[in-house]
Design a protein around this motif. Sequence first.
Motif: not given
Length: 115
Positions: A3-13, A92-94, A104-115
Amino acid sequence: QVQFVESGGGWVQPGGSLRLSCTVSGISVSEYAMTWYRQEPGKERELVAIVETSGMAHYYAPSVKGRFAISTDFAQNTVDLQMNNLQPEDTAVYYCNRVPQHNTWGRGTQVTVSS
């Protein structure tokens, strides 16, 4: 069961930083080279970085070289991706995986970069 469980993504400028973490179970990150991939909607999954069993980074995609750093924590059995100077094109989703690639792939973690 791997199993792979990704975390730590989010929105950032633009110009900001995030640190992603992948908790791995079923295999030891000290026994396999580990990878981070990313996928934008409607596009194929792209290889971002590879870290060897020694813990040394082996490969970075040209678009992230000098900004991203991959690392492993053998005690925690995790694979991290430090991402600096993030840009909108990094949105992207990482996902993490191993070498050879596991089906097997995890659900990924979404990273969004925008102003």
